[in-house]
Design an enzyme around this catalytic site. Structure first.
Site, mmCIF file in Angstrom:
data_model
loop_
_atom_site.group_PDB
_atom_site.id
_atom_site.type_symbol
_atom_site.label_atom_id
_atom_site.label_comp_id
_atom_site.label_asym_id
_atom_site.label_seq_id
_atom_site.Cartn_x
_atom_site.Cartn_y
_atom_site.Cartn_z
ATOM 1 N N HIS A 53 87.454 53.840 144.398
ATOM 2 C CA HIS A 53 87.166 54.606 143.187
ATOM 3 C C HIS A 53 86.554 53.680 142.137
ATOM 4 C CE1 HIS A 53 89.702 57.544 145.093
ATOM 5 N NE2 HIS A 53 90.745 56.731 145.032
ATOM 6 N N GLU A 68 95.039 54.375 140.011
ATOM 7 C CA GLU A 68 96.114 55.205 140.541
ATOM 8 C C GLU A 68 97.255 54.326 141.037
ATOM 9 O OE1 GLU A 68 94.573 57.349 143.919
ATOM 10 O OE2 GLU A 68 93.565 55.559 144.684
ATOM 11 N N ARG A 146 83.609 57.247 149.901
ATOM 12 C CA ARG A 146 84.098 56.932 151.245
ATOM 13 C C ARG A 146 83.222 55.876 151.913
ATOM 14 N NH1 ARG A 146 83.817 62.609 151.841
ATOM 15 N NH2 ARG A 146 85.766 63.644 151.291
#
Length: 258
Positions: A53, A68, A146
């Site tokens: 990310h 996160e 990804r």
């Protein structure tokens, strides 16, 4: 509830998947008072993609970055999480490994158990293995690039991913085992704070959450927020910690933006 190819058709209590649905994530829609903070449960039956990310600064116009963290709730024997690389890799090596699938073998895979906690700064290349139940606290963003997806027919984003990826190992200080008892500060910025407590908060924890709205997440016993009972598997908005009544010995998470 969000269907995922790597999700489960049978979820642990108190959750239940709809018939013929493979549920991988349960999202709690952020309230207007806390729009930048997202709470999820994740349930995996197989590996997730190798992904990364961006930070807020790296995200494309109109998108947000994503930092996160994960708290492991349950893990099958041998369940693993991958965070960062075993050894430093450069952009060319990362691209080649993503294309031939060897990238998953370059990652640092860690055996995990309930109570393990990991914080992932933006740019950390990572993957979640199968056989896990996690709770995830994150910036409210679904911007995911990804690198590798085990041959599944989903889009990859190699150029974007490699542009933001940290090719080094994950900082060990960002991984820990959460003790069974007491109040524990798990995250304190730059985007949010997160505390795990057992029973009522101690003075330092209460002080951190006294001045602003927060989310309360009971893990194994109900709590009440402004007189409303909140069961495990739910998430509640409180205008301040004084609105919350905690169950004696019950585990809960508190989180709010910083």
């Amino acid at each position: 509830m969000v269907e995922k190819v790597w999700g489960r058709d049978s979820l642990p209590p108190p959750f239940a998947a709809p018939e013929s649905k493979r549920i991988g994530e349960i999202w709690f829609e952020p309230p207007p008072e806390l729009p930048d903070l997202l709470v999820k449960y994740l349930f995996t039956s197989e590996k997730l993609s190798v992904q990364v990310h961006p930070s807020d600064a790296q995200a494309a116009e109109g998108e947000h970055g994503k930092e996160e963290c994960w708290l492991v709730l349950a893990a099958d024997p041998g369940a693993q999480l991958a965070v960062g690389f075993r050894e430093a890799v450069d952009s060319e090596a990362m691209r080649a490994a993503a294309l031939d699938g060897s990238i998953e073998h370059l990652l640092a895979w860690h055996d995990v158990a309930p109570g393990d906690f990991i914080y992932l700064p933006a740019g950390t290349v990572h993957a979640i293995g199968g056989g896990l139940s996690l709770i995830e606290i994150q910036q409210n963003s679904d911007t995911t690039y990804r690198l590798y997806d085990y041959g599944r027919p989903r889009e990859l984003h190699l150029d974007k991913a490699i542009a933001v990826a940290d090719g080094g190992p994950h900082e060990p200080a960002l991984r820990r085992k959460v003790p069974e008892h007491g109040c524990v500060s798990l995250v304190d910025g730059p985007h949010f704070r997160l505390d795990r407590l057992v029973g009522s908060p101690d003075g330092a924890t209460a002080a951190r959450y006294s001045q602003a709205a927060l989310l309360a997440i009971p893990l194994d016993a109900p709590l009440t927020v402004a007189g409303t009972t909140i069961e495990p598997g739910e998430c509640a908005l409180a205008s301040g910690i004084s609105e919350i009544r905690f169950a004696e010995g019950g585990r809960a998470l508190l989180t709010q933006p910083t």
